[in-house]
Design an enzyme around this catalytic site. Structure first.
Site, PDB file in Angstrom:
ATOM      1  CD  GLU A  51      -3.281   0.001   2.116  1.00 34.18           C
ATOM      2  OE1 GLU A  51      -4.279  -0.704   1.996  1.00 34.18           O
ATOM      3  OE2 GLU A  51      -2.994   0.612   3.163  1.00 34.18           O
ATOM      4  CG  HIS A  72       7.998 -29.534   0.218  1.00 31.56           C
ATOM      5  ND1 HIS A  72       8.632 -30.744   0.007  1.00 31.56           N
ATOM      6  CD2 HIS A  72       8.663 -28.935   1.244  1.00 31.56           C
ATOM      7  CE1 HIS A  72       9.618 -30.877   0.885  1.00 31.56           C
ATOM      8  NE2 HIS A  72       9.658 -29.798   1.643  1.00 31.56           N
ATOM      9  CE  LYS A 122     -12.328   1.439   1.269  1.00 31.29           C
ATOM     10  NZ  LYS A 122     -11.773   2.420   2.183  1.00 31.29           N
TER      11      LYS A 122
HETATM   12  O1  PA5 Z   1      -3.864   1.299   5.666  1.00 31.97           O
HETATM   13  C1  PA5 Z   1      -4.982   1.707   5.425  1.00 31.97           C
HETATM   14  O2  PA5 Z   1      -5.263   2.908   5.474  1.00 31.97           O
HETATM   15  C2  PA5 Z   1      -6.116   0.765   5.068  1.00 31.97           C
HETATM   16  O3  PA5 Z   1      -5.708  -0.538   4.919  1.00 31.97           O
HETATM   17  C3  PA5 Z   1      -7.138   0.799   6.187  1.00 31.97           C
HETATM   18  O4  PA5 Z   1      -6.523   0.439   7.382  1.00 31.97           O
HETATM   19  C4  PA5 Z   1      -8.309  -0.117   5.908  1.00 31.97           C
HETATM   20  O5  PA5 Z   1      -8.909   0.218   4.690  1.00 31.97           O
HETATM   21  C5  PA5 Z   1      -9.340   0.006   7.022  1.00 31.97           C
HETATM   22  O6  PA5 Z   1      -9.744   1.332   7.149  1.00 31.97           O
HETATM   23  P1  PA5 Z   1     -10.516   1.832   8.403  1.00 31.97           P
HETATM   24  O7  PA5 Z   1      -9.629   1.700   9.587  1.00 31.97           O
HETATM   25  O8  PA5 Z   1     -10.837   3.263   8.105  1.00 31.97           O
HETATM   26  O9  PA5 Z   1     -11.747   0.987   8.537  1.00 31.97           O
END
Ligand code: PA5
Length: 440
Positions: free
Chosen positions: A282, A303, A417
């Site tokens: 990310e 394996h 989303k």
């Molecule tokens: O690193 C990030 O920002 C995302 O992976 C969020 O943690 C994830 O989408 C969950 O978001 P939230 O904590 O707003 O529910």
């Protein structure tokens, strides 16, 4: 103490190592001076020392309360609001049998949208005393919101609305979002995801600390490991292990090593790899750039994936997390009749076998053209995991800046989303929904 060995990977580099390190030092300075892009999300840098001490005490008190009134804690969250806690808990608690340590079993929910999983979870909660920790920084993420709606109803039906409110803990933004509003209305105890810390860097906030503490893991020791690693990094600008790791992986990327595999030889580290994949995927996978983070659990995957690593497309680099010593080694004994031919190992423990499997694999992969670095932990404990978390977080910030991206945003996560909301018929997404349905 955590150590990094890049000596066997560096000979693969075509670029000058000192130049790569100088470049990494410039990136590190951007991070430390807080002058790089995304600098409003750097709260994690000082977190191991500079955290909300009052909230920290409340986290410990909540963990004790959960221990007293619950056999199970259901942790509801996804991505950065889930993986850090799971990484630490699964690394440090037995996974084969229900742990008998007096602390609640931790179940996770809201990290997918499977009815089958939810049905099984609801069955597992039948007749059990349970609490819920719902975690969402935005407070609006669909997966945890759906799971929480179902689990909250189950808890209210089991213990009544008033007692359920006592057993629900919400970790979210200090002021905004649907979860914060709901928590205030229902009177849930709240914990805060700080504004300046993104989800994937949040394991050492209440996001990770409450579930980890409720699993009976010493969060003081975890924080001490992170604080020690922070000190070692900040006291050695340009020369610390995080910078070295960041420099190496970027140098290798430029030579076509597009995929980094994080390998472990401890099943308990599986979710540490999952956490690491989110952190790097990310943070770096944007603007058409990045190293694809993958992982293998060894020797298991030798394996299955071993063939590709040894012999497939040469786009791989490998980083091994090595655990130097087990807390409780298993001795191999001699047998009178050596039918399985293993008496040559009698008197050795399984760590000896595992370590040599690792060494042999490392040399084989090097021979196959895969640069291998090794991050060593003394033992698998809270201190080492604290060190490891900070080591990787800091390196990720440096690495992202070397790459020339903002390591602290995640614009790409929004695309799925929007489509999902449109297809589900969420108000405000009607036109987009129609357009998408025509494409299906
Ligand atoms: O690193 C990030 O920002 C995302 O992976 C969020 O943690 C994830 O989408 C969950 O978001 P939230 O904590 O707003 O529910």
């Amino acid at each position: 103490m955590l150590t990094l060995d890049t000596t066997k990977a560096r000979p693969f580099l075509q670029a000058d190592w000192n130049e790569l390190k100088s470049e990494a030092a410039v990136a590190e300075k951007l991070l430390n001076d807080r002058t790089g892009i995304g600098n409003d999300f750097l709260g994690w840098i000082d977190l191991p020392e500079n955290y909300d001490k009052e909230e920290y005490v409340r986290i410990k008190a909540a963990a004790e309360r959960i221990r007293e009134d619950s056999d199970i804690l259901v942790v509801v969250g996804i991505g950065g609001s889930y993986l850090g806690a799971r990484a630490v808990i699964e690394a440090l608690r037995p996974s084969l049998a229900a742990p008998n340590d007096g602390w609640p079993i931790i179940y996770f929910a809201g990290n997918q949208i499977s009815s089958t999983y939810m049905r099984n979870l609801l069955k597992a909660l039948d007749g059990k005393r349970f609490s819920i920790n719902v975690i969402s920084k935005s407070g609006t993420t669909t997966e945890p919101a759906i799971a929480f709606r179902v689990l909250k109803k189950k808890l209210e039906e089991t213990v009544g609305k008033k007692e359920a409110a006592r057993r629900i803990y919400a970790t979210t933004d200090k002021a905004r979002g649907a979860l914060k509003k709901l928590a205030e209305k229902e009177g849930y105890e709240c914990f805060v995801v700080p504004d300046d810390i993104g989800g994937r860097y949040s394991v050492l906030t209440a996001v990770g600390l409450l579930p980890i503490a409720a699993a009976g893991i010493d969060i003081d020791v975890l924080m001490r490991g992170a604080a020690d690693m922070r000190r070692r990094n900040l006291e050695n600008p340009g020369k610390n292990m995080s910078v070295e790791y960041a420099a190496l992986r970027n140098g290798l990327l430029r030579q076509g090593k597009l995929v980094e595999i994080l390998a472990n030889y401890e099943p308990g580290l599986h979710y540490v790899s999952e956490w690491w994949k989110q952190l790097y995927g990310e943070s770096e996978g944007k603007d058409g750039k990045g190293i694809f983070p993958a992982s293998v659990d060894l020797t298991t995957d030798l394996h299955s994936m071993g063939q590709f690593i040894q012999d497939g497309n040469r786009i791989l680099m490998e980083t091994v997390i090595r655990v130097a010593h087990s807390a409780e080694p298993v001795l191999l004994e001699a047998e009178e009749e050596d039918l399985d031919g293993l008496n040559y190992l009698a008197g050795r423990d399984m760590d000896f076998v595992n370590e040599n499997a690792m060494r042999g694999t490392q040399l084989a992969h090097l021979d196959g053209g895969v640069p291998v670095s090794v991050v060593s932990l003394e033992t698998l404990d809270a201190y080492s995991l604290g060190e490891l978390i900070y080591f990787f977080e800091y390196a990720c910030g440096v690495s992202g800046y070397i790459l020339g991206v903002n390591p602290f945003d995640q614009p790409g996560v929004e695309s799925y989303k929007k489509n999902m909301f449109a297809l589900l018929g969420k108000p405000g997404y009607e036109a987009a929904g129609e357009a998408l349905r025509k494409r299906l």
